[in-house]
Write a protein that holds these residues in place. Structure first.
Motif, mmCIF file in Angstrom:
data_model
loop_
_atom_site.group_PDB
_atom_site.id
_atom_site.type_symbol
_atom_site.label_atom_id
_atom_site.label_comp_id
_atom_site.label_asym_id
_atom_site.label_seq_id
_atom_site.Cartn_x
_atom_site.Cartn_y
_atom_site.Cartn_z
ATOM 1 N N GLY A 58 0.787 -1.236 0.000
ATOM 2 C CA GLY A 58 0.000 0.000 0.000
ATOM 3 C C GLY A 58 0.811 1.274 0.000
ATOM 4 N N LYS A 59 2.085 1.216 -0.327
ATOM 5 C CA LYS A 59 2.933 2.409 -0.318
ATOM 6 C C LYS A 59 2.697 3.267 -1.562
ATOM 7 N N THR A 60 2.797 4.565 -1.401
ATOM 8 C CA THR A 60 2.754 5.464 -2.550
ATOM 9 C C THR A 60 4.076 5.359 -3.304
ATOM 10 N N LYS A 61 4.114 5.933 -4.497
ATOM 11 C CA LYS A 61 5.335 5.916 -5.295
ATOM 12 C C LYS A 61 6.488 6.541 -4.516
ATOM 13 N N GLU A 62 6.232 7.670 -3.861
ATOM 14 C CA GLU A 62 7.291 8.370 -3.120
ATOM 15 C C GLU A 62 7.771 7.528 -1.936
ATOM 16 N N GLU A 63 6.837 6.861 -1.258
ATOM 17 C CA GLU A 63 7.226 6.010 -0.128
ATOM 18 C C GLU A 63 8.022 4.797 -0.603
ATOM 19 N N LEU A 64 7.643 4.243 -1.752
ATOM 20 C CA LEU A 64 8.389 3.109 -2.303
ATOM 21 C C LEU A 64 9.803 3.534 -2.688
ATOM 22 N N ILE A 65 9.926 4.692 -3.322
ATOM 23 C CA ILE A 65 11.253 5.206 -3.713
ATOM 24 C C ILE A 65 12.145 5.369 -2.490
ATOM 25 N N ALA A 66 11.559 5.761 -1.365
ATOM 26 C CA ALA A 66 12.341 6.012 -0.143
ATOM 27 C C ALA A 66 12.933 4.736 0.444
ATOM 28 N N ILE A 67 12.310 3.570 0.180
ATOM 29 C CA ILE A 67 12.793 2.340 0.821
ATOM 30 C C ILE A 67 13.385 1.326 -0.149
ATOM 31 N N ILE A 68 13.137 1.467 -1.441
ATOM 32 C CA ILE A 68 13.492 0.418 -2.396
ATOM 33 C C ILE A 68 14.997 0.188 -2.506
ATOM 34 N N GLY A 69 15.798 1.179 -2.163
ATOM 35 C CA GLY A 69 17.248 1.051 -2.275
ATOM 36 C C GLY A 69 17.851 -0.034 -1.393
ATOM 37 N N ASP A 70 17.086 -0.526 -0.408
ATOM 38 C CA ASP A 70 17.600 -1.547 0.511
ATOM 39 C C ASP A 70 17.416 -2.968 -0.006
ATOM 40 N N TYR A 71 16.736 -3.134 -1.134
ATOM 41 C CA TYR A 71 16.297 -4.474 -1.522
ATOM 42 C C TYR A 71 16.965 -4.989 -2.797
ATOM 43 N N ASP A 72 17.194 -6.321 -2.792
ATOM 44 C CA ASP A 72 17.728 -7.017 -3.970
ATOM 45 C C ASP A 72 16.612 -7.488 -4.894
ATOM 46 N N GLY A 73 15.420 -7.710 -4.336
ATOM 47 C CA GLY A 73 14.296 -8.200 -5.114
ATOM 48 C C GLY A 73 13.015 -7.487 -4.736
ATOM 49 N N LEU A 74 12.107 -7.351 -5.707
ATOM 50 C CA LEU A 74 10.807 -6.715 -5.486
ATOM 51 C C LEU A 74 9.735 -7.626 -6.058
ATOM 52 N N ALA A 75 8.838 -8.122 -5.201
ATOM 53 C CA ALA A 75 7.735 -8.986 -5.626
ATOM 54 C C ALA A 75 6.457 -8.163 -5.638
ATOM 55 N N ILE A 76 5.769 -8.167 -6.782
ATOM 56 C CA ILE A 76 4.614 -7.300 -6.956
ATOM 57 C C ILE A 76 3.436 -8.063 -7.558
ATOM 58 N N ARG A 77 2.250 -7.432 -7.471
ATOM 59 C CA ARG A 77 1.099 -7.856 -8.275
ATOM 60 C C ARG A 77 0.840 -6.716 -9.253
ATOM 61 N N SER A 78 -0.399 -6.251 -9.350
ATOM 62 C CA SER A 78 -0.703 -5.217 -10.341
ATOM 63 C C SER A 78 -0.717 -3.811 -9.767
ATOM 64 N N SER A 79 -0.721 -3.670 -8.447
ATOM 65 C CA SER A 79 -0.864 -2.333 -7.846
ATOM 66 C C SER A 79 0.431 -1.525 -7.896
ATOM 67 N N THR A 80 1.553 -2.130 -7.577
ATOM 68 C CA THR A 80 2.829 -1.410 -7.557
ATOM 69 C C THR A 80 3.258 -1.042 -8.971
ATOM 70 N N LYS A 81 3.605 0.230 -9.166
ATOM 71 C CA LYS A 81 4.090 0.691 -10.470
ATOM 72 C C LYS A 81 5.609 0.818 -10.403
#
Length: 525
Positions: free
Chosen positions: A30-53
């Motif tokens: 449920g994170k917004t784009k800005e919130e996702l950008i703030a945390i994504i740098g810590d991860y090696d993998g991102l698992a998504i369905r259709s909501s995350t852009k």
């Protein structure tokens, strides 16, 4: 320990699989784009369905990201070109919800044939309009598939079981596959003219967008019924409404829309129109299946290097990965060597394999060669974005597989075409695991390709090796290994030296000034 973010709601079995494979996982949805950008740098993998852009901005912030896994087939929400340029593998799970989506298409076909939603609403409103709802049988009717891939072929199988005749338009459908499925391959115009029901099962691309345009809908058989559970945008919604209003199209059922969520549509309220809110993959079984599959695929990649259902690089099974790993190390070393020696003057590259290497999946070997070769252009290049960079620079890439037996049990050769002609390097594996250079620009030489090295081309003459050793020793450069090769006695010779520390520019100039030296290049692997 690799770290994965699950950013959309997913069956708990996905997180369980990651943890069982030794991968740290966070479920933050449920994170917004800005919130996702703030945390994504810590991860090696991102698992998504259709909501995350997964946009270009998100990828730019994902400095450690190696893989994006989509639990489902559609990847409209992932910027694949940007992911490829960033060296991020994009995977989907094209088979996890295939049966579910195919069954939904069949369900909508029945709903159209018997006008079930309207009949239900009328009956529950206290009316008994038995004569109003006169349906049609599907038996003996012609079903036209636009797209006969994984889902389309399942729909075909179910339709044949209903005693329908199935015809299909799909440029990628071979006559042999059509025969195997028991269907008839036809042109699009033929399908439009003959089908009683049309169902779409194709991705949304430039060539399929509005494939059921106003013009093509006009070519359909009067009384046709149209079903779309694939992608919004395959059908011109305004044109479909006009055809429904005129009675040319007897009924239509859409599970997908151009704009989603579809709060407004020209089709809403149109008689003989049925809609569902993108339910194609919405069964309990499908949700579990795609969650399990995406977690297993991502875990294979992060733990063992296996690549399954990737959209921007060749597949490499978890079983293949260990066998191919030393070949890929050899290939990347050869690509890096020729790239460092030739620089950016590469017009074309040929990757040849023979012996044991010719029995393997060549695509990962080619990707590894390009990763090494393209490092001269970018310090963030890898197997994912290397082909993208090569294509961007107009590089002609050719793969050659030889059945012949040569001097080595396995051999990989990389040949580049430059403005000065062709240059070639070759390598093999010692003990099936140790990469070893065996030829450089036509000169036989055996050398490891690792660490910091010095490449020297000189005239073969007595005393040269001593003078070179003295020059490096006086500069405090310790030689680890020393590899020699020459075309002929007294001719051109090549030296590859591994050294314990980088050779500074002043030392390089000292070596260049030694009598007989033609070329000096520092190398790093």
């Amino acid at each position: 320990m690799p770290k994965v973010l699950i950013s959309d709601k997913m069956d708990p079995k996905a997180a369980q699989i990651f943890r069982e494979r030794g991968i740290q996982v966070d479920e933050i949805t449920g994170k917004t784009k800005e919130e996702l950008i703030a945390i994504i740098g810590d991860y090696d993998g991102l698992a998504i369905r259709s909501s995350t852009k997964v946009t270009k901005d998100v990828l730019a912030a994902a400095k450690n990201l190696k893989v994006v896994g989509r639990a489902g087939i559609g990847v409209d929400n992932v910027d694949i070109p940007a992911a490829s340029a960033a060296g991020v593998v994009v995977m989907n799970t094209p088979f996890g919800n295939s049966i579910t989506t195919a069954e939904h298409a069949i369900a909508l076909m029945f709903a159209l044939a018997r006008d079930l939603p309207a009949a239900d609403a009328s009956t529950q409103a206290g009316k008994w309009e038995k004569n109003r709802f006169m349906g049609v049988e599907v038996t003996s009717k012609t079903l036209g598939l636009i797209g006969a891939g994984n889902i389309g072929s399942i729909v075909a199988d179910r339709a044949l079981g209903l005693k329908m005749k199935v015809i299909a338009y799909d440029p990628f459908l071979t006559p042999e596959r059509a025969l195997e499925l028991g269907i008839e391959k036809v042109t699009l115009d033929d399908l439009l003219a003959r089908a009683d029901f049309i169902t779409l099962h194709t991705p949304l691309t430039d060539s399929t967008r509005n494939i059921l345009s106003r013009e093509n809908i006009a070519k359909t058989k009067k009384g046709v019924r149209i079903i779309n559970c694939a992608r919004g945008g395959l059908v011109d919604e305004a044109a479909l409404k006009e055809a429904l209003d005129s009675g040319h199209v007897a009924g239509a059922a859409l599970d997908v829309f151009v704009e989603e969520p579809a709060k407004v549509s020209p089709l809403f309220g149109t008689p003989n129109f049925i809609s569902t809110p993108h339910l194609g993959a919405s069964t309990s079984e499908a949700q579990v299946n795609v969650a399990i599959q995406v977690a297993e695929q991502m875990a294979d990649f992060l733990v063992s290097g296996g690549v399954t259902n990737a959209l921007n690089m060749p597949s490499l099974s978890a079983e293949e990965a260990p066998k191919l790993k030393p070949y890929m190390a050899l290939a990347e070393g050869l690509g890096s060597l020729v790239g460092q020696l030739v620089g950016d003057d590469v017009k074309a590259v040929a990757i040849e394999v023979e012996g044991a290497a010719a029995e393997l999946n060549q695509k990962p070997i080619t990707g590894a060669v390009l990763a090494g070769l393209m490092r001269v252009y970018s310090d963030t290049v890898n197997m994912v974005n290397a082909p993208f960079l090569a294509k961007e620079r107009g590089l002609d890439v050719r793969e050659v597989r030889h059945d012949r037996e040569g001097d080595y049990h396995t051999l990989v050769r990389v040949t580049v075409r430059t403005s000065a002609g062709e240059k070639s390097v070759a390598g093999t594996l010692f003990a099936n695991s140790e990469p070893r250079l065996v030829e450089i620009f036509g000169i036989k030489v055996e050398a490891d390709l690792a660490g910091t090295m010095l490449y020297v081309v000189n005239e073969d003459a007595p005393g040269f090796i001593g003078r070179l050793g003295t020059a490096l020793g006086e500069a405090g450069v310790n030689i680890g290994t020393f590899h020699l090769g020459r075309r002929a006695a007294g001719g051109e010779a090549v030296l590859l030296l591994s050294v314990d520390s980088p050779v500074t520019e002043p030392v390089l100039w000292d070596v260049c000034r030694l009598p007989g030296v033609k070329t000096v290049k520092p190398l790093t692997f």
